[in-house]
Write a protein that holds these residues in place. Structure first.
Motif, short mmCIF file in Angstrom:
data_model
loop_
_atom_site.label_atom_id
_atom_site.label_comp_id
_atom_site.label_asym_id
_atom_site.label_seq_id
_atom_site.Cartn_x
_atom_site.Cartn_y
_atom_site.Cartn_z
N VAL A 126 0.84 -1.20 0.00
CA VAL A 126 0.00 0.00 0.00
C VAL A 126 0.88 1.25 0.00
CG1 VAL A 126 -1.59 1.38 1.40
CG2 VAL A 126 -2.03 -1.05 1.05
N ASP A 127 1.89 1.26 0.85
CA ASP A 127 2.79 2.42 0.92
C ASP A 127 3.52 2.63 -0.40
OD1 ASP A 127 2.10 3.04 3.51
OD2 ASP A 127 3.75 1.91 4.41
N GLU A 128 3.94 1.52 -1.01
CA GLU A 128 4.71 1.62 -2.26
C GLU A 128 3.84 2.11 -3.41
OE1 GLU A 128 7.58 -1.91 -0.61
OE2 GLU A 128 5.85 -2.38 -1.87
N ILE A 129 2.62 1.63 -3.49
CA ILE A 129 1.73 2.11 -4.55
C ILE A 129 1.34 3.55 -4.29
CG2 ILE A 129 -0.46 1.73 -5.74
CD1 ILE A 129 -0.22 -1.22 -5.10
N ARG A 130 1.20 3.91 -3.03
CA ARG A 130 0.95 5.32 -2.66
C ARG A 130 2.08 6.20 -3.19
NH1 ARG A 130 0.67 4.76 2.57
NH2 ARG A 130 -1.59 4.80 2.75
N GLY A 131 3.32 5.74 -3.02
CA GLY A 131 4.46 6.50 -3.53
C GLY A 131 4.41 6.63 -5.04
N SER A 132 3.95 5.58 -5.73
CA SER A 132 3.82 5.63 -7.18
C SER A 132 2.80 6.67 -7.61
CB SER A 132 3.42 4.26 -7.72
OG SER A 132 4.40 3.29 -7.45
N ILE A 133 1.67 6.71 -6.90
CA ILE A 133 0.63 7.68 -7.23
C ILE A 133 1.14 9.11 -7.06
CG2 ILE A 133 -1.61 8.59 -6.49
CD1 ILE A 133 -2.40 5.70 -5.81
N LYS A 134 1.82 9.36 -5.95
CA LYS A 134 2.35 10.70 -5.70
C LYS A 134 3.36 11.10 -6.77
CE LYS A 134 1.75 10.74 -0.67
NZ LYS A 134 2.43 10.80 0.65
N GLN A 135 4.22 10.16 -7.17
CA GLN A 135 5.22 10.48 -8.19
C GLN A 135 4.56 10.75 -9.53
OE1 GLN A 135 9.21 10.39 -8.04
NE2 GLN A 135 8.10 11.90 -9.24
N MET A 136 3.53 9.99 -9.87
CA MET A 136 2.83 10.22 -11.14
C MET A 136 2.17 11.59 -11.16
SD MET A 136 3.21 7.67 -13.27
CE MET A 136 1.84 7.81 -14.42
N ARG A 137 1.72 12.05 -10.01
CA ARG A 137 1.12 13.39 -9.94
C ARG A 137 2.15 14.48 -10.12
NH1 ARG A 137 -2.76 12.58 -4.58
NH2 ARG A 137 -4.55 11.67 -5.65
N GLN A 138 3.40 14.18 -9.82
CA GLN A 138 4.46 15.18 -9.85
C GLN A 138 5.28 15.14 -11.14
OE1 GLN A 138 6.68 14.30 -6.30
NE2 GLN A 138 5.00 14.84 -4.93
N LEU A 139 4.89 14.32 -12.09
CA LEU A 139 5.65 14.22 -13.34
C LEU A 139 5.81 15.60 -13.96
CD1 LEU A 139 4.35 11.01 -15.19
CD2 LEU A 139 6.58 11.39 -14.13
N GLY A 140 7.05 15.93 -14.24
CA GLY A 140 7.34 17.21 -14.87
C GLY A 140 7.60 18.34 -13.89
N ALA A 141 7.20 18.13 -12.61
CA ALA A 141 7.36 19.20 -11.63
C ALA A 141 8.82 19.46 -11.30
CB ALA A 141 6.59 18.87 -10.35
N ALA A 142 9.64 18.40 -11.38
CA ALA A 142 11.06 18.53 -11.04
C ALA A 142 11.89 19.04 -12.21
CB ALA A 142 11.60 17.18 -10.56
N GLY A 143 11.25 19.33 -13.31
CA GLY A 143 11.98 19.81 -14.49
C GLY A 143 11.44 19.14 -15.73
#
Length: 213
Positions: A126-143
């Protein structure tokens, strides 16, 4: 200690669950029901994408309702697939959390231990998939650029792969447990969960190969 861990898990899951599935509710609100007539290009896109997974029928059945929200966008398809996987793992982990209270007093210590380990593994998933969701939401935010995209997607792939491994570890833990209704029930539920996670990972991998957001 185990009871505190279970309560902590459930509290965090409830809080995150609400925010995560606002996305799925939005997808449904934007016309996600599957079309009733004709050859819909968006639906066929999902069918074609699902054919690259290990479980295409489950993939198509679970994702085709979001066809109009996906609109042949591989990133959107991957996001929804991850969210659906999260839903399945979350619900199963919650079920196992309640089941552990019964198993602790079942007289079958080996089965109870396997169940507790399984819950712990799904908790991690659950924690790992949660991390995946958060990262997918941030795509492009880091550059912007291909390198940034690939770096962020590698994080998603790592977390989804780890989640699938944890789910597999759960069922592996029951190999030495004598057959019983609880074992059959848990293995059936987690085996189904693994299929959703596997499909989501396959769609994530396909999106990552494109090399652009």
């Amino acid at each position: 200690m185990r009871t505190q861990r279970s309560h902590h898990f459930l509290l965090l899951s409830i809080l995150f669950f609400a925010s995560t599935f606002s996305f799925l509710r939005l997808a449904t609100a934007t016309g996600a029901d599957p079309p009733t007539t004709g050859n819909n290009d968006d639906t066929e896109y999902i069918r074609s994408s699902c054919n690259t997974t290990l479980y295409p029928d489950i993939c198509y059945t679970s994702l085709s309702r979001y066809a109009n929200a996906v609109q042949q966008n591989p990133g959107q398809l991957a996001r929804i697939a991850i969210a659906v996987s999260f839903s399945k793992v979350h619900r199963t982990a919650s079920y196992l959390s309640n089941l552990t209270r019964v198993a602790d007093y079942s007289g079958n210590s080996r089965a109870a231990l396997a169940l507790r380990d399984c819950f712990s593994n799904l908790d991690d998933a659950v924690d790992e998939i949660r991390g995946s969701i958060k990262q997918m939401r941030q795509l492009g935010a880091a550059g912007s650029g291909t390198n940034s995209f690939l770096f962020q997607m590698s994080n998603v792939q790592t977390w989804m792969s780890a989640a699938l491994t944890d789910e597999e570890t759960c069922t592996d833990g029951f190999q030495d447990v004598e057959d019983c209704p609880m074992k059959s029930d848990v293995e059936k539920r987690v085996t189904k969960v693994k299929k959703f996670t596997s499909n989501a990972l396959a769609l994530v991998n396909g999106y990552a190969k494109q090399g652009m957001p």
